[in-house]
Design an enzyme around this catalytic site. Structure first.
Site, PDB file in Angstrom:
ATOM      1  N   GLY A  84     -16.101 -78.642 -66.668  1.00 56.94           N
ATOM      2  CA  GLY A  84     -15.648 -80.083 -66.721  1.00 56.94           C
ATOM      3  C   GLY A  84     -14.788 -80.197 -65.405  1.00 56.94           C
ATOM      4  O   GLY A  84     -14.116 -79.339 -64.925  1.00 56.94           O
ATOM      5  N   GLN A 125      -8.169 -83.596 -60.127  1.00 57.46           N
ATOM      6  CA  GLN A 125      -8.056 -82.226 -59.961  1.00 57.46           C
ATOM      7  C   GLN A 125      -8.512 -82.015 -58.363  1.00 57.46           C
ATOM      8  O   GLN A 125      -8.429 -80.829 -58.112  1.00 57.46           O
ATOM      9  CB  GLN A 125      -8.917 -81.463 -60.951  1.00 57.46           C
ATOM     10  CG  GLN A 125      -8.504 -81.543 -62.184  1.00 57.46           C
ATOM     11  CD  GLN A 125      -9.309 -80.643 -63.419  1.00 57.46           C
ATOM     12  OE1 GLN A 125     -10.367 -81.246 -63.658  1.00 57.46           O
ATOM     13  NE2 GLN A 125      -8.746 -79.486 -63.636  1.00 57.46           N
ATOM     14  N   CYS A 140      -8.275 -74.242 -67.685  1.00 57.27           N
ATOM     15  CA  CYS A 140      -8.334 -75.376 -67.027  1.00 57.27           C
ATOM     16  C   CYS A 140      -8.183 -74.873 -65.389  1.00 57.27           C
ATOM     17  O   CYS A 140      -7.426 -73.974 -64.976  1.00 57.27           O
ATOM     18  CB  CYS A 140      -6.945 -76.209 -67.077  1.00 57.27           C
ATOM     19  SG  CYS A 140      -6.819 -77.618 -65.949  1.00 57.27           S
ATOM     20  N   LEU A 141      -9.127 -75.492 -64.625  1.00 56.46           N
ATOM     21  CA  LEU A 141      -9.112 -75.203 -63.367  1.00 56.46           C
ATOM     22  C   LEU A 141      -7.999 -75.449 -62.432  1.00 56.46           C
ATOM     23  O   LEU A 141      -7.546 -74.842 -61.454  1.00 56.46           O
ATOM     24  CB  LEU A 141     -10.246 -75.918 -62.496  1.00 56.46           C
ATOM     25  CG  LEU A 141     -11.822 -75.477 -63.149  1.00 56.46           C
ATOM     26  CD1 LEU A 141     -12.764 -76.464 -62.466  1.00 56.46           C
ATOM     27  CD2 LEU A 141     -11.896 -73.937 -62.965  1.00 56.46           C
ATOM     28  N   HIS A 151     -10.286 -82.980 -73.200  1.00 60.40           N
ATOM     29  CA  HIS A 151      -9.304 -82.263 -72.274  1.00 60.40           C
ATOM     30  C   HIS A 151      -9.477 -82.927 -70.919  1.00 60.40           C
ATOM     31  O   HIS A 151      -8.438 -83.144 -70.356  1.00 60.40           O
ATOM     32  CB  HIS A 151     -10.153 -80.899 -72.036  1.00 60.40           C
ATOM     33  CG  HIS A 151      -9.439 -79.994 -70.802  1.00 60.40           C
ATOM     34  ND1 HIS A 151      -8.880 -78.595 -70.903  1.00 60.40           N
ATOM     35  CD2 HIS A 151      -9.554 -80.127 -69.560  1.00 60.40           C
ATOM     36  CE1 HIS A 151      -8.389 -78.468 -69.987  1.00 60.40           C
ATOM     37  NE2 HIS A 151      -8.831 -79.038 -69.039  1.00 60.40           N
ATOM     38  N   GLU A 152     -10.553 -83.518 -70.386  1.00 57.87           N
ATOM     39  CA  GLU A 152     -10.914 -84.240 -69.369  1.00 57.87           C
ATOM     40  C   GLU A 152     -10.225 -85.514 -69.410  1.00 57.87           C
ATOM     41  O   GLU A 152      -9.463 -86.014 -68.374  1.00 57.87           O
ATOM     42  CB  GLU A 152     -12.412 -84.447 -68.851  1.00 57.87           C
ATOM     43  CG  GLU A 152     -13.133 -83.190 -68.540  1.00 57.87           C
ATOM     44  CD  GLU A 152     -12.599 -82.247 -67.869  1.00 57.87           C
ATOM     45  OE1 GLU A 152     -11.789 -82.359 -66.972  1.00 57.87           O
ATOM     46  OE2 GLU A 152     -12.946 -80.938 -68.088  1.00 57.87           O
ATOM     47  N   HIS A 210      -6.464 -85.265 -68.487  1.00 60.83           N
ATOM     48  CA  HIS A 210      -6.264 -85.379 -67.296  1.00 60.83           C
ATOM     49  C   HIS A 210      -6.297 -86.721 -66.359  1.00 60.83           C
ATOM     50  O   HIS A 210      -5.132 -87.060 -65.595  1.00 60.83           O
ATOM     51  CB  HIS A 210      -7.508 -84.801 -66.578  1.00 60.83           C
ATOM     52  CG  HIS A 210      -7.545 -83.261 -66.379  1.00 60.83           C
ATOM     53  ND1 HIS A 210      -6.235 -82.445 -65.652  1.00 60.83           N
ATOM     54  CD2 HIS A 210      -8.397 -81.983 -66.803  1.00 60.83           C
ATOM     55  CE1 HIS A 210      -6.432 -81.262 -66.026  1.00 60.83           C
ATOM     56  NE2 HIS A 210      -7.554 -81.030 -66.559  1.00 60.83           N
TER      57      HIS A 210
HETATM   58  O1  GNR Z   1     -13.903 -74.935 -67.146  1.00 61.28           O
HETATM   59  C1  GNR Z   1     -13.263 -75.314 -67.996  1.00 61.28           C
HETATM   60  N1  GNR Z   1     -13.323 -74.690 -69.158  1.00 61.28           N
HETATM   61  C2  GNR Z   1     -12.886 -75.486 -70.423  1.00 61.28           C
HETATM   62  C3  GNR Z   1     -12.566 -74.532 -71.565  1.00 61.28           C
HETATM   63  C4  GNR Z   1     -12.283 -75.003 -72.689  1.00 61.28           C
HETATM   64  C5  GNR Z   1     -11.932 -76.206 -73.034  1.00 61.28           C
HETATM   65  C6  GNR Z   1     -11.849 -77.225 -71.687  1.00 61.28           C
HETATM   66  C7  GNR Z   1     -12.216 -76.677 -70.429  1.00 61.28           C
HETATM   67  S1  GNR Z   1     -12.471 -77.726 -69.134  1.00 61.28           S
HETATM   68  C8  GNR Z   1     -12.291 -76.657 -67.847  1.00 61.28           C
HETATM   69  C9  GNR Z   1     -12.282 -77.250 -66.358  1.00 61.28           C
HETATM   70  C10 GNR Z   1     -11.199 -78.066 -66.284  1.00 61.28           C
HETATM   71  O2  GNR Z   1     -10.101 -77.725 -65.896  1.00 61.28           O
HETATM   72  N2  GNR Z   1     -11.372 -79.150 -66.575  1.00 61.28           N
HETATM   73  O3  GNR Z   1     -10.209 -80.218 -66.284  1.00 61.28           O
HETATM   74 NI    NI Z   2      -8.722 -78.992 -66.858  1.00 64.20          NI
END
Ligand code: GNR
Ligand code: NI
Length: 171
Positions: free
Chosen positions: A46, A51, A94-95, A136-137, A140
């Protein structure tokens, strides 16, 4: 298409609220294509626009398992309209917080209203990894990252580790 640089903690941009998109046009679609390419290159499942430095309410997600056909999903101006009482814990990454992970509890299922790649309104019921990833997104877009759910001390350790990692990569 282009792979864009990813913003990492403690960049203050990650704390900002993203703004709604007012028009879904070719320029926006081209940016979403770049987001997708950036996510695949990372690799991640995601990515939120913030980001890659743009404070717009856009997400791209692809949770297709490795080796299977890609299934890119685009969410413009997403809204969570319902969440389940039932919760689910997932070891999140999270990236913007590279190579760090923590167990985060969130509603197991949610419903989302959004505009798709063509600007048409869609509604989906998400569960499993998709529900976790969407939430999660969405965080952000509201200036929240997963380490904000941890204690202050744990959060500062994660930030310190990421700073070190980023510095090493620059050298
Ligand atoms: O790549 C991602 N893996 C992930 C694993 C578990 C819960 C959420 C994520 S999202 C993350 C990519 C990211 O930072 N998205 O904002
Ligand atoms: Ni993230």
């Amino acid at each position: 298409m282009a792979v864009l640089p990813i913003v990492t903690v403690p960049d203050p941009l990650l704390k900002k609220i993203s703004k709604p998109v007012d028009k879904v046009d070719d320029k926006l679609r081209s940016f979403m294509d770049d987001m997708l390419e950036t996510m695949y290159a990372a690799p991640g499942i995601g990515l939120a626009a913030v980001q890659v430095g743009k404070l717009l309410r856009i997400l791209v997600i692809d949770i297709a398992p490795e080796g299977e056909d890609p299934n890119p999903m685009y969410f413009i101006n997403p809204e969570i309209t319902w969440t389940s009482e039932e919760m689910n814990t997932y070891n999140e990454g999270c990236l913007s917080i590279p190579e760090q992970y923590a167990d985060i509890e969130r509603p197991a299922e949610c419903k989302i209203k959004f505009l798709d790649y063509d600007g048409n309104e869609q509604h989906i019921h998400a569960e499993g990894l998709l529900a976790t990833c969407v939430q999660h997104e969405m965080d952000h877009l509201n200036g929240i990252v997963f380490i904000d759910y941890l204690s202050k001390i744990k959060r500062s350790i994660y930030v310190r580790k990421v700073k070190k990692l980023v510095k090493e990569k620059e050298a």
